[in-house]
Design a protein around this motif. Structure first.
Motif, short mmCIF file in Angstrom:
data_model
loop_
_atom_site.label_atom_id
_atom_site.label_comp_id
_atom_site.label_asym_id
_atom_site.label_seq_id
_atom_site.Cartn_x
_atom_site.Cartn_y
_atom_site.Cartn_z
N LEU A 7 0.88 -1.27 0.02
CA LEU A 7 0.13 0.02 -0.20
C LEU A 7 0.62 1.28 -0.06
N ALA A 8 2.03 1.28 0.83
CA ALA A 8 2.95 2.41 0.77
C ALA A 8 3.47 2.72 -0.44
N LEU A 9 3.82 1.54 -1.09
CA LEU A 9 4.49 1.55 -2.40
C LEU A 9 3.57 2.34 -3.32
N GLN A 10 2.18 1.62 -3.58
CA GLN A 10 1.29 2.27 -4.45
C GLN A 10 1.04 3.62 -4.03
N ASN A 11 1.11 4.09 -2.74
CA ASN A 11 0.57 5.42 -2.40
C ASN A 11 1.86 6.40 -3.05
N LEU A 12 3.18 6.24 -2.77
CA LEU A 12 4.39 6.79 -2.96
C LEU A 12 4.30 7.04 -4.47
N THR A 13 3.92 6.01 -5.39
CA THR A 13 4.03 6.39 -6.80
C THR A 13 2.78 6.57 -7.24
N ALA A 14 1.72 7.10 -6.66
CA ALA A 14 0.39 7.83 -7.26
C ALA A 14 0.85 9.10 -7.44
N PRO A 15 0.19 9.47 -8.57
CA PRO A 15 0.49 10.94 -9.34
C PRO A 15 0.11 11.89 -8.39
N ALA A 16 -0.97 11.80 -7.57
CA ALA A 16 -1.14 12.87 -6.79
C ALA A 16 -0.28 13.20 -5.79
N MET A 120 -9.43 8.99 0.52
CA MET A 120 -10.50 8.14 -0.23
C MET A 120 -9.97 7.81 -1.68
N ASP A 121 -9.03 8.76 -2.32
CA ASP A 121 -8.60 8.48 -3.46
C ASP A 121 -7.75 7.42 -3.54
N PHE A 122 -6.64 7.45 -2.29
CA PHE A 122 -5.98 6.25 -2.23
C PHE A 122 -6.67 4.75 -2.00
N ALA A 123 -7.70 4.86 -1.34
CA ALA A 123 -8.57 3.91 -0.97
C ALA A 123 -8.83 3.14 -2.48
N LYS A 124 -9.42 4.04 -3.30
CA LYS A 124 -9.78 3.72 -4.52
C LYS A 124 -8.59 3.00 -5.27
N LEU A 125 -7.69 3.88 -5.45
CA LEU A 125 -6.40 3.03 -6.20
C LEU A 125 -6.05 1.84 -5.63
N ALA A 126 -6.22 1.58 -4.39
CA ALA A 126 -5.60 0.34 -3.75
C ALA A 126 -6.83 -0.78 -3.87
N GLY A 127 -7.98 -0.35 -4.36
CA GLY A 127 -9.19 -1.56 -4.61
C GLY A 127 -9.95 -1.41 -3.25
N LEU A 128 -9.82 -0.84 -2.37
CA LEU A 128 -10.48 -0.68 -0.99
C LEU A 128 -11.60 -0.14 -1.02
N GLN A 129 -12.88 -0.40 -0.18
CA GLN A 129 -14.21 0.39 -0.55
C GLN A 129 -14.75 0.66 0.93
N ALA A 319 2.22 11.30 2.51
CA ALA A 319 3.40 10.49 2.00
C ALA A 319 3.05 9.20 2.87
N ILE A 320 2.95 9.24 4.09
CA ILE A 320 3.28 7.60 4.90
C ILE A 320 1.92 7.39 5.74
N GLY A 321 1.20 8.32 6.34
CA GLY A 321 0.27 8.06 7.02
C GLY A 321 -1.00 7.34 6.31
N ILE A 322 -1.22 7.85 5.40
CA ILE A 322 -2.53 7.03 4.73
C ILE A 322 -2.31 5.72 4.49
N PRO A 323 -1.43 5.34 3.58
CA PRO A 323 -1.19 3.75 3.37
C PRO A 323 -0.90 3.10 4.71
N LEU A 324 -0.29 3.72 5.74
CA LEU A 324 0.13 3.20 6.86
C LEU A 324 -1.08 2.54 7.52
N TYR A 325 -2.11 3.73 7.64
CA TYR A 325 -3.34 3.42 8.62
C TYR A 325 -4.03 2.52 7.72
N ALA A 326 -4.24 2.50 6.38
CA ALA A 326 -5.14 1.47 5.67
C ALA A 326 -4.71 -0.02 5.86
#
Lengths: 333, 102
Positions: A7-16, A120-129, A319-326
């Motif tokens: 999840l962290a890697l997905q987040n750090l390479t997300a365009p946003a 919410m955008d990260f959740a969508k990217l990671a396939g979470l609902q 950068a870190i929190g959102i994927p960490l919490y997820a």
């Protein structure tokens, strides 16, 4: 199930997130890149409108579920509890005066809508609902923490406090302040768009799909570019940030996330929703709270709470929190 | 040409207390004023600039022209505000053409 590192890697390479990093770099390099004021405010209104509307449409489809009510209740409790958590940690880690401690605590009691949108955008990217009703929860969490923090500053104003010689004292919680926090522009757009989504449902979505979905990711990139610039400039500008305070700017959100996780476990929220609830509890306001605090607690030093909220907590969460919490929510729940 | 002596008041406050300041001016009897956005500058606490995020800390300048008596009232009331909030106020003499407007 995705683990924390994926999840962290997905987040750090997300365009946003990369656009946010670009903004930070440009800010520190003192580039002349600027996003015009009115345009940046327009982008923020768009993001609130889109996330609120989408939440309303989804809430209409699912109805008032027990999960929605649980998350709403948890959001309220977290919002009131967070200023006390932040106040205690900041007092232990710094020698800040009481008004500045309370003013900073108010920022952690309220939430950062853009962090929520990014989550919410990260959740969508990671396939979470996560529950779509969360935009209503976010709106509810904007205000109570600010009011709670003002009580920390010394209840609702002491006799003689804040008065000019011969003048009259004014209470901390005034009509002017309540108007500011309850009718704050972000809350009005978010709640209003949620209500419009709730009323119009799928019929409304059919009309606005391209606007609220098609443009969303691009606008978020632009806004995070601007936030990167602001974060860098805030850290370079007038700031009383010390290393210990900066550390507190990371410890407070982690404690907020832990508190939200405990609540989510107790209420048996699903892990996807819990991850966003953790982000909400961990985020610090930089729009609603400064406005309220400048009215009610002008003695508090903005050279502390703004760099902390915008320059430390916001980038940490993005950068870190959102994927960490997820990731933690997925592992625990 | 006939001109009339009036006082020009310039007030710089954070936007968080702009509405309160405007209300105070009206209460004191100032009928006309103009509000301008502050873009950047330097104060006792260092450099500041409009940075798009925390609206509450943006600077606003209010320019008003009024009589000497009303200007005095405004100064007294603004002193109460400046006991808690940051900002500056200053006044100067100006000549106006249409006295009845101020």
């Amino acid at each position: 199930m995705a683990d924390v590192f994926t999840l962290a890697l997905q987040n750090l390479t997300a365009p946003a997130v990369l656009f946010f990093a670009l903004g930070v770099l440009a800010g520190f390099a003192r580039s002349d890149l600027t996003i015009p004021d009115a345009f940046a405010k327009g982008l923020s209104i768009y993001l609130l409108l889109a996330i609120g509307f989408k939440g309303g449409v989804a809430a209409q489809a699912t109805g008032l579920t027990p999960e929605f009510m649980s998350a709403l209740g948890l959001g309220l409790v977290l919002s009131v509890a967070m200023p006390f958590v932040a106040f205690t940690i900041l007092r232990a880690m710094s020698s800040l005066d009481r008004p500045t401690l309370a003013a900073t605590a108010a920022h952690y009691g309220s939430i950062s809508i853009v962090t929520f949108v990014a989550s919410m955008d990260f959740a969508k990217l990671a396939g979470l609902q996560p529950g779509a009703y969360l935009s209503a929860v976010a709106a509810v969490m904007e205000t109570p923490g600010i009011i709670a923090a003002l009580f920390l500053a010394g209840s609702a104003g002491k006799p003689g406090e804040g008065a000019a010689p011969g003048g009259k004292a004014e209470p901390r919680i005034s009509g002017e302040l309540l108007r500011e926090v309850l009718l704050n522009g972000s809350v009005v757009v978010l709640v209003g768009a949620f209500a419009i989504g709730l009323i119009t449902g799928q019929r409304g979505m059919a009309r606005l799909d391209l606007f609220v979905n098609g443009l969303f990711a691009g606008v978020l990139c632009l806004f995070l570019l601007e936030m990167g610039l602001v974060a860098a400039r805030r850290l370079q500008g007038k700031s009383r940030l010390t290393l210990r305070l900066a550390a507190a700017g990371i410890i407070v959100p982690l404690c907020g996330a832990a508190l939200a996780l405990a609540g989510a476990v107790a209420l048996r929220l699903d892990p996807d929703t819990a991850g966003v609830m953790m982000t909400l509890a961990a985020s610090a306001s930089y729009i609603a709270a400064p406005a309220a605090v400048r009215i009610a607690l002008p003695e508090g030093d903005p050279g502390v709470y703004l760099p902390l909220a915008v320059g430390v907590t916001f980038p940490f969460n993005i950068a870190i929190g959102i994927p960490l919490y997820a990731g933690i929510a997925q592992a625990v729940l | 040409m006939q001109t009339h002596r009036r006082r020009k008041i310039e007030i710089i406050v954070e936007s968080a207390i702009l509405k309160r300041t405007e209300a105070l001016l009206t209460e004191c009897g100032v009928h006309v004023f103009t509000v301008l956005d502050g873009r950047e500058g330097r104060g006792l606490a260092g450099r500041w600039e409009d940075e798009n995020v925390a609206d509450a800390l943006e600077q606003r300048m209010i320019v008003a022209v009024t009589t000497a008596e009303v200007a005095e009232k405004v100064f007294a009331r603004m002193a109460e505000i400046f006991a808690r909030y940051p900002g500056v106020i200053y006044a100067s003499d100006v000549d106006v053409l249409r006295a009845e407007r101020f």
